[in-house]
Design an enzyme around this catalytic site. Structure first.
Site, short mmCIF file in Angstrom:
data_model
loop_
_atom_site.label_atom_id
_atom_site.label_comp_id
_atom_site.label_asym_id
_atom_site.label_seq_id
_atom_site.Cartn_x
_atom_site.Cartn_y
_atom_site.Cartn_z
N LYS A 135 -3.91 53.35 37.49
CA LYS A 135 -4.44 53.82 36.20
C LYS A 135 -4.79 55.44 36.37
O LYS A 135 -4.09 55.97 36.69
CB LYS A 135 -5.54 52.90 35.61
CG LYS A 135 -5.53 51.46 35.65
CD LYS A 135 -4.29 51.01 34.97
CE LYS A 135 -3.96 49.37 35.19
NZ LYS A 135 -3.75 48.55 36.09
N ASP A 168 -16.14 47.07 38.60
CA ASP A 168 -14.77 47.86 38.19
C ASP A 168 -14.77 48.96 37.81
O ASP A 168 -15.20 48.92 36.47
CB ASP A 168 -13.91 46.65 37.49
CG ASP A 168 -12.41 47.13 37.44
OD1 ASP A 168 -11.97 48.20 37.35
OD2 ASP A 168 -11.53 46.14 37.51
N TYR A 187 -10.43 42.16 32.61
CA TYR A 187 -9.09 42.27 32.67
C TYR A 187 -8.39 40.89 32.96
O TYR A 187 -9.04 39.90 33.80
CB TYR A 187 -8.63 43.09 33.94
CG TYR A 187 -7.16 43.09 34.26
CD1 TYR A 187 -6.04 43.17 33.46
CD2 TYR A 187 -6.90 43.02 35.52
CE1 TYR A 187 -4.85 43.20 33.70
CE2 TYR A 187 -5.75 42.88 36.10
CZ TYR A 187 -4.55 42.96 35.02
OH TYR A 187 -3.35 42.90 35.42
N ARG A 223 0.32 48.94 59.05
CA ARG A 223 -0.56 47.96 58.60
C ARG A 223 -1.97 48.20 58.91
O ARG A 223 -2.90 48.23 57.96
CB ARG A 223 -0.09 46.66 58.92
CG ARG A 223 -1.08 45.42 58.27
CD ARG A 223 -0.56 44.01 58.39
NE ARG A 223 -0.10 43.88 59.61
CZ ARG A 223 -0.52 43.71 60.84
NH1 ARG A 223 -2.06 43.73 60.76
NH2 ARG A 223 -0.17 43.36 62.07
#
Length: 384
Positions: free
Chosen positions: A204, A179, A107, A54
């Site tokens: 993406k 973004d 978005y 982690r």
């Protein structure tokens, strides 16, 4: 990071940054370290700084170094999804009572995060047309800590002048967050234009093959990078090793894919602009697009996303989506295959009734890298 000094050319960095040959076997592709914990050489004696995946994992480290190099940043952080990256960023930058300016075209998941999650934490937000620097300036308050931008935006393909808005944010003592999912670092590098943080949905174009979900933050300030890394570890929404490996594979071909995406999208947009059933085409590569000149200044090419509006309203738009054959009806974007969707009923349904509601007659395309003649023919038959 020594890899960054191999070359400043993007295509070379994409293949080599973070991709150091394995010292044990000489493997040219970083291994998938599918491991949760690491043997220590005595209490606190960590090998390479690794103790628990982690906190850090060698495969994820390779990806994070690659992302930082491609965006021209000092620190890259990889997350389990784009929204996980956004959540970490907001909880690092903001406290109850702070204010954020968000775009009027964003978005749907980002809007939902602000409207339904962050707002409950006591963070205020207001909407501005970020393509208009004056509107951004007017939306800033004494409590504003961040200005959020998508350029090109999702799904209306709006363009924001990053350098202009960066100066406005800086003057207000706020961070500019960009973004960069639609453009990718191959076409646009917001940090070089004054942005403080770059956000990606790695799902993406960066992954590029519709087979992985991931997110990223890249910053140029070491101090902010350390703060984000602390919160990333504390919250735990990190990219897994296999997902990191898949994205790292994807970035190697990003430049050649984006060239083809952009080339195909330009031809698709041109055809749609001449079609009798299409009332409006939204693509920054078209000279008539209101953001064309700004996009040409800050982008290498105009990307693979095209949106358009259809005569006949919502039902006609849905019909076009359903009739497509080569274009796959589906959410998401940025894969090698072409996708088509109805934002109002799909990706942006959460924005219905808000200032970010999208036109009901809108169709969004993620133009893939297939033969463009097949794509044009498919759209023509879908439009009827």
């Amino acid at each position: 990071m020594s890899d960054r000094h191999i070359s400043q050319h993007f295509e070379t960095l994409a293949i080599h940054a973070g991709n150091t040959a394995d010292p044990l076997t000489g493997a040219v592709v970083p291994p998938i370290y599918q491991v949760s914990t690491y043997k220590q050489d005595g209490v606190g004696g960590l090998r390479g700084g690794y103790e628990y995946s982690r906190s850090a994992n060698p495969t994820r480290t390779a990806l994070e170094e690659n992302l930082a190099a491609l965006e021209g940043g000092r620190r890259g952080l990889a997350f389990a999804s784009g929204l996980a990256a956004e959540d970490c960023l907001l909880r690092t930058l903001l406290s109850p009572g702070d204010h954020v300016v968000i775009p009027n075209d964003a978005y749907g998941g980002t809007f939902r995060l602000f409207a339904k999650v962050v707002a409950r934490w006591g963070v205020e937000w207001s909407v501005a047309d970020t393509s208009d620097p004056a509107a951004v300036r007017a939306a800033i308050t004494p409590k504003t800590k961040a200005v959020w931008v998508e350029t090109p935006s999702n799904p209306l393909l709006g363009i924001t002048d990053i350098a202009a808005v960066a100066q406005i944010a800086r003057d207000a003592g706020a961070k500019l967050v960009v973004d960069n999912t639609f453009a990718t670092p191959y076409l646009q590098q917001p940090l070089s234009l004054g942005a403080d943080v770059v956000v990606h949905s790695l799902t993406k174009y960066m992954g590029g093959h519709s087979d992985v979900v991931g997110g990223a933050l890249i910053v140029s300030d070491e101090g902010l990078g350390e703060e984000l890394a602390f919160h990333q570890n504390a919250m735990g929404a990190v990219a897994g090793p296999f997902d990191s490996w898949l994205v790292l594979r994807g970035t190697k071909t990003l430049s050649v894919r984006m060239d083809r995406h952009s080339e195909n999208a330009t031809k698709v947009a041109d055809m749609l602009s001449r079609h009798a059933r299409v009332t409006k085409v939204l693509y920054p590569g078209l000279p008539e697009h209101p953001g064309h000149e700004v996009a040409a200044k800050q982008m290498k090419a105009f990307g693979g996303m095209v949106s358009f509006q259809v005569a006949g309203g919502e039902e006609a738009a849905v019909e076009v989506c359903n009739r497509a054959k080569v274009f796959t009806l589906g959410e998401s974007l940025g894969g090698v295959e072409s996708l088509i969707e109805h934002p109002g009923r799909m990706t942006h349904a959460s924005a219905a009734g808000s200032a970010l509601e999208v036109p009901a007659d809108l169709v969004r395309l993620s133009v893939g890298i297939e033969n463009v003649e097949d794509l044009l023919e498919d759209l023509q038959q879908a439009l009827g």
